[in-house]
Scaffold this active site. Structure first.
Site, PDB file in Angstrom:
ATOM      1  N   LYS A 121       4.964  -3.936   0.396  1.00  0.00           N
ATOM      2  CA  LYS A 121       5.423  -5.124  -0.355  1.00  0.00           C
ATOM      3  C   LYS A 121       6.918  -5.042  -0.609  1.00  0.00           C
ATOM      4  O   LYS A 121       7.510  -3.946  -0.540  1.00  0.00           O
ATOM      5  CB  LYS A 121       4.693  -5.252  -1.692  1.00  0.00           C
ATOM      6  CG  LYS A 121       4.817  -4.047  -2.652  1.00  0.00           C
ATOM      7  CD  LYS A 121       6.021  -4.059  -3.593  1.00  0.00           C
ATOM      8  CE  LYS A 121       6.083  -2.788  -4.443  1.00  0.00           C
ATOM      9  NZ  LYS A 121       7.355  -2.537  -5.108  1.00  0.00           N
ATOM     10  N   ALA A 172       9.651   4.877  -1.421  1.00  0.00           N
ATOM     11  CA  ALA A 172      10.736   4.032  -0.921  1.00  0.00           C
ATOM     12  C   ALA A 172      10.864   2.713  -1.680  1.00  0.00           C
ATOM     13  O   ALA A 172      11.756   1.924  -1.414  1.00  0.00           O
ATOM     14  CB  ALA A 172      10.507   3.743   0.567  1.00  0.00           C
ATOM     15  N   LEU A 185       8.373   0.501  -1.638  1.00  0.00           N
ATOM     16  CA  LEU A 185       7.614  -0.469  -0.832  1.00  0.00           C
ATOM     17  C   LEU A 185       6.116  -0.456  -1.159  1.00  0.00           C
ATOM     18  O   LEU A 185       5.323  -1.157  -0.527  1.00  0.00           O
ATOM     19  CB  LEU A 185       7.824  -0.182   0.665  1.00  0.00           C
ATOM     20  CG  LEU A 185       9.279  -0.307   1.134  1.00  0.00           C
ATOM     21  CD1 LEU A 185       9.429   0.190   2.566  1.00  0.00           C
ATOM     22  CD2 LEU A 185       9.751  -1.763   1.030  1.00  0.00           C
ATOM     23  N   GLY A 242       3.713   1.746  -0.727  1.00  0.00           N
ATOM     24  CA  GLY A 242       2.779   2.280   0.275  1.00  0.00           C
ATOM     25  C   GLY A 242       1.564   2.982  -0.326  1.00  0.00           C
ATOM     26  O   GLY A 242       0.429   2.698   0.049  1.00  0.00           O
ATOM     27  N   GLY A 243       1.794   3.876  -1.283  1.00  0.00           N
ATOM     28  CA  GLY A 243       0.696   4.632  -1.896  1.00  0.00           C
ATOM     29  C   GLY A 243      -0.268   3.713  -2.641  1.00  0.00           C
ATOM     30  O   GLY A 243      -1.492   3.857  -2.553  1.00  0.00           O
ATOM     31  N   SER A 244       0.277   2.747  -3.366  1.00  0.00           N
ATOM     32  CA  SER A 244      -0.558   1.799  -4.117  1.00  0.00           C
ATOM     33  C   SER A 244      -1.351   0.919  -3.165  1.00  0.00           C
ATOM     34  O   SER A 244      -2.515   0.589  -3.416  1.00  0.00           O
ATOM     35  CB  SER A 244       0.314   0.910  -4.997  1.00  0.00           C
ATOM     36  OG  SER A 244       1.135   1.673  -5.815  1.00  0.00           O
ATOM     37  N   SER A 245      -0.721   0.530  -2.069  1.00  0.00           N
ATOM     38  CA  SER A 245      -1.412  -0.291  -1.068  1.00  0.00           C
ATOM     39  C   SER A 245      -2.579   0.488  -0.465  1.00  0.00           C
ATOM     40  O   SER A 245      -3.686  -0.040  -0.314  1.00  0.00           O
ATOM     41  CB  SER A 245      -0.422  -0.696   0.032  1.00  0.00           C
ATOM     42  OG  SER A 245      -1.083  -1.358   1.070  1.00  0.00           O
ATOM     43  N   ASP A 287       0.888  -0.745  -9.425  1.00  0.00           N
ATOM     44  CA  ASP A 287       1.042  -1.706  -8.325  1.00  0.00           C
ATOM     45  C   ASP A 287      -0.270  -1.986  -7.580  1.00  0.00           C
ATOM     46  O   ASP A 287      -0.306  -2.836  -6.701  1.00  0.00           O
ATOM     47  CB  ASP A 287       2.059  -1.173  -7.297  1.00  0.00           C
ATOM     48  CG  ASP A 287       3.494  -1.466  -7.714  1.00  0.00           C
ATOM     49  OD1 ASP A 287       3.706  -2.412  -8.508  1.00  0.00           O
ATOM     50  OD2 ASP A 287       4.397  -0.756  -7.243  1.00  0.00           O
TER      51      ASP A 287
END
Ligand code: C5P
Length: 303
Positions: free
Chosen positions: A11, A98, A100, A102-105, A137
């Site tokens: 995101k 970063a 963005l 990533g981990g939450s996604s 997130d």
């Protein structure tokens, strides 16, 4: 054995306004967030022995409780009482730490996938509540597309799509701790909030382009103070013709939005001449998001 392959998108924050500090130590936020098509791939399979195990193509991410995808599986297992376990394999493409998400996604994707594989039948609201316990997130990624996100991240209001826009992401070679950035943030230094409200109004009025006039990230100044290379990167991107540019989340990734795809391709070409981690992506529409999950056999996500 049944296996699910799912995409897990990144995101960017078109806005991130910090409204104040909460008694629980978190910050009250007002954000406009959109998923982009830079994605990890996650394979999920059932383990009848009840264990949860994790593997990843990336060597530098934790494979235990510290990994949000692992924690999501554990949380779902405990909440549902299922005797089943799972193996999670993450093919990593989203840069780590970063800004963005990533981990939450990955965590949200695991919740969606295991809800299906373990046949739990939990609805979206129940998954979002569990997700909020895993990370701020995570609830957003259960929806994807474009959304206004409030509270500490648990309030998600799906919105009409921004874009489709081309987006250049540039990740400078520093890792940022979200906790440290929030700790260093002083709410008294931020201008009064209003950018998210104005951007959402434009979007709801059908003026998607006007959203770009309200890009704002209250954490940007904090991260730039600690990592001057983030500031110089943003200035450089501006000089190369990126008008709508901002840091995402707590950083350090800086993005630039281009309604004109040809212009984005030209500029990405120039940036790649002297920068290493440069990605050219597209904003995702919520339709595309659920299409990706349907393709994976997970079914429609209702926003
Ligand atoms: O919820 P999550 O673990 O992703 O948050 C990481 C850190 O970011 C928290 O420990 C907290 O310090 C900070 N944070 C915050 N307010 C939020 C979200 C995160 O202060 N709304």
């Amino acid at each position: 054995m049944r296996e699910l392959w799912l995409t897990s998108p990144a995101k960017i924050n078109l806005t991130l306004e910090v409204l104040g500090k909460r008694p629980d130590g978190y910050h009250e936020l007002d954000m406009l967030v959109v998923t982009v098509d830079l994605s990890d791939r996650i394979a999920l399979s059932v383990r009848p022995d009840g264990h949860i195990t994790l593997a990843s193509s990336a060597t530098h991410i934790p494979l235990d409780e510290k990994n949000l995808a692992y924690r999501a599986a554990r949380t779902l297992k405990e909440a549902s009482g299922t005797p089943l376990g799972a193996h999670i394999a993450i093919d990593k493409h989203i840069p780590v730490s970063a800004g963005l998400g990533g981990g939450s996604s990955n965590a949200a994707t695991v919740l969606i996938g295991l809800n299906e594989l373990w046949d739990l039948g939990l609805d979206h609201t129940a998954l979002a509540q569990l997700g909020a316990d895993v990370g701020s997130d995570v609830p957003f990624f259960l929806y994807g597309g474009t959304a206004r996100v409030g509270g500490r991240g648990e309030r998600v209001e799906p919105l009409p799509d921004v874009g489709p826009w081309s987006v250049i992401l540039v990740r400078p070679p520093v890792s940022v701790s979200t906790t440290d950035v929030f700790r260093a943030f002083d709410v008294r230094t931020a201008p009064p909030p209003g950018a998210t409200e104005a951007a959402v109004r434009s979007l709801l009025a059908g003026d998607r382009r006007a959203v770009l006039e309200y890009l704002r990230n209250d954490l940007e100044a904090v991260t730039m103070e600690r990592y001057p290379e983030v500031r110089s990167l943003k200035e450089k991107m501006r000089r190369y013709g990126a008008t709508y540019t901002l840091m995402s989340g707590s950083g350090p990734t800086v993005f630039a939005v281009f309604p004109d795809a040809r212009r984005a391709r030209r500029i990405v070409h120039s940036l790649r001449g002297f920068l290493k981690e440069v990605y050219l992506v597209q904003t995702l529409t919520s339709g595309r998001c659920s299409a990706a999950l349907r393709h994976a056999g997970v079914g429609e996500i209702k926003g």
